[in-house]
Design a protein around this motif. Sequence first.
Motif, PDB file in Angstrom:
ATOM      1  N   PRO A 314       0.822  -1.204   0.000  1.00 41.10           N
ATOM      2  CA  PRO A 314       0.000   0.000   0.000  1.00 41.10           C
ATOM      3  C   PRO A 314       0.861   1.260   0.000  1.00 41.10           C
ATOM      4  N   ASP A 315       0.446   2.243  -0.772  1.00 41.66           N
ATOM      5  CA  ASP A 315       1.094   3.551  -0.721  1.00 41.66           C
ATOM      6  C   ASP A 315       0.245   4.400   0.217  1.00 41.66           C
ATOM      7  N   THR A 316       0.808   4.717   1.402  1.00 36.94           N
ATOM      8  CA  THR A 316       0.007   5.373   2.441  1.00 36.94           C
ATOM      9  C   THR A 316       0.166   6.894   2.455  1.00 36.94           C
ATOM     10  N   ARG A 317       0.873   7.413   1.472  1.00 36.75           N
ATOM     11  CA  ARG A 317       0.998   8.882   1.445  1.00 36.75           C
ATOM     12  C   ARG A 317      -0.357   9.497   1.096  1.00 36.75           C
ATOM     13  N   PRO A 318      -0.652  10.699   1.627  1.00 35.96           N
ATOM     14  CA  PRO A 318      -1.953  11.314   1.322  1.00 35.96           C
ATOM     15  C   PRO A 318      -2.179  11.346  -0.194  1.00 35.96           C
ATOM     16  N   PRO A 319      -3.237  10.709  -0.685  1.00 38.86           N
ATOM     17  CA  PRO A 319      -3.359  10.471  -2.122  1.00 38.86           C
ATOM     18  C   PRO A 319      -3.450  11.724  -2.998  1.00 38.86           C
ATOM     19  N   LEU A 320      -4.187  12.730  -2.568  1.00 39.60           N
ATOM     20  CA  LEU A 320      -4.382  13.879  -3.467  1.00 39.60           C
ATOM     21  C   LEU A 320      -3.073  14.622  -3.716  1.00 39.60           C
ATOM     22  N   VAL A 321      -2.310  14.825  -2.656  1.00 37.31           N
ATOM     23  CA  VAL A 321      -1.031  15.532  -2.780  1.00 37.31           C
ATOM     24  C   VAL A 321      -0.096  14.723  -3.675  1.00 37.31           C
ATOM     25  N   ARG A 322      -0.037  13.438  -3.399  1.00 38.67           N
ATOM     26  CA  ARG A 322       0.863  12.556  -4.138  1.00 38.67           C
ATOM     27  C   ARG A 322       0.505  12.507  -5.619  1.00 38.67           C
ATOM     28  N   ILE A 323      -0.797  12.320  -5.909  1.00 36.00           N
ATOM     29  CA  ILE A 323      -1.215  12.181  -7.309  1.00 36.00           C
ATOM     30  C   ILE A 323      -1.012  13.492  -8.063  1.00 36.00           C
ATOM     31  N   ALA A 324      -1.360  14.611  -7.404  1.00 32.55           N
ATOM     32  CA  ALA A 324      -1.171  15.919  -8.060  1.00 32.55           C
ATOM     33  C   ALA A 324       0.295  16.095  -8.441  1.00 32.55           C
ATOM     34  N   ALA A 325       1.193  15.734  -7.516  1.00 37.59           N
ATOM     35  CA  ALA A 325       2.626  15.887  -7.786  1.00 37.59           C
ATOM     36  C   ALA A 325       3.046  15.011  -8.958  1.00 37.59           C
ATOM     37  N   THR A 326       2.570  13.773  -8.987  1.00 38.06           N
ATOM     38  CA  THR A 326       2.926  12.871 -10.084  1.00 38.06           C
ATOM     39  C   THR A 326       2.429  13.407 -11.409  1.00 38.06           C
ATOM     40  N   LEU A 327       1.193  13.885 -11.414  1.00 37.88           N
ATOM     41  CA  LEU A 327       0.613  14.323 -12.676  1.00 37.88           C
ATOM     42  C   LEU A 327       1.248  15.619 -13.180  1.00 37.88           C
ATOM     43  N   GLU A 328       1.671  16.463 -12.239  1.00 32.38           N
ATOM     44  CA  GLU A 328       2.391  17.684 -12.637  1.00 32.38           C
ATOM     45  C   GLU A 328       3.648  17.291 -13.421  1.00 32.38           C
ATOM     46  N   ALA A 329       4.224  16.164 -13.002  1.00 31.52           N
ATOM     47  CA  ALA A 329       5.508  15.763 -13.586  1.00 31.52           C
ATOM     48  C   ALA A 329       5.365  14.966 -14.874  1.00 31.52           C
TER      49      ALA A 329
END
Length: 330
Positions: A314-329
């Motif tokens: 499981p990836d337990t990092r807060p999902p919205l912050v994590r996904i936004a960062a990935t998608l920015e990149a």
Amino acid sequence: MSTPDLDAVLRAQLKQTLDHTPWTQLAGRRLERYDGKVRDCFIDAERGERVIVVTDRLSAFDAVVGSIPFKGQVLNQLAQFWFEITRDLAPNHMARVPDPNVMVARECTPLPVELVMRAYLTGVTSTSIWKAYEGGARTFCGHALPDGMKKNQALVAPILTPSTKAAKGDHDVSVSKTELLAMGRIEPALFEKAEALAVKLFAAGQQHAAARGLILADTKYEMGVDATGELVVIDEIHTPDSSRYWYADDYEVRLAKGEEPRSLDKEYVRRWLADVAKWTGDGAPPVMPDDVRIEAAKRYIASYELVTGRPFEPDTRPPLVRIAATLEAT
Ligand SMILES: Nc1ncnc2c1ncn2[C@@H]1O[C@H](COP(=O)(O)OP(=O)(O)O)[C@@H](O)[C@H]1O
Ligand SMILES: [Mg+2]
């Protein structure tokens, strides 16, 4: 992960499930947003891509009933697993998986029909093959069914029962191939190509499931045509949301006793909704207690581990912050 650890992780995750995404734009790209019941899609017309964020929402009886910890990660990564191992059998839409909750796919024009493959006489909803049979029907979507069959028994051979896609909020309708083609919604040649892919994929899925001690009882495929005119599998495949999985080891014994098979799909939640909360889709859904959400999460995780033979991380990092960062990149 040991059981007490997993329990603690799941309980902590209850408060940070991914139940919605707030974005109207991603990385300054001009995107059109489409929210499905389970997935939030961002369509990049310029690149011909669809960024699919698989949320933790659970839909049952055609409505969203709540969120399950890590469900999005499980489903997305299961779909990824199956797309990878079936790539040579049928082309699919997957381009990359930049985050456990995200699949970037080729944007396609979906066929106006879902390809449902069934190998067993089962189901709970009023439109299921079992309810039809129980009500006296001896043909289903053009397929003859012998008398004297029991619930959950295997059909003589898997059958394709096309389902026409309903508008948002409506229920899909199962039809025979003849009825479908008579509706004129799809070219016969295109439908036959899709049918052939569905049959091949289902056989491969059943075979892999059997090797893992599971029965793939039924499933639903969506297909579409890409920009080059190629027919490809879209959406998700062989996930516990689009399929019914049973444990193989005690299937026969339970069938003989008239007991329901042990299932790995969302049957557990459907049963809780129908039998405990007395809700089957009319009116507002009940609120799922934490213990039901945790049990459902365990089943989704078990499905990932059983099907893939890999531990779920499981990836337990807060999902919205994590996904936004990935998608920015990306
Ligand atoms: N590659 C693709 N091209 C176009 N549409 C797609 C593609 N993959 C999935 N879709 C669509 O994206 C949506 C996925 O979100 P979902 O939550 O399953 O929605 P729904 O509530 O319509 O089932 C579905 O409508 C599906 O048909
Ligand atoms: Mg869907």
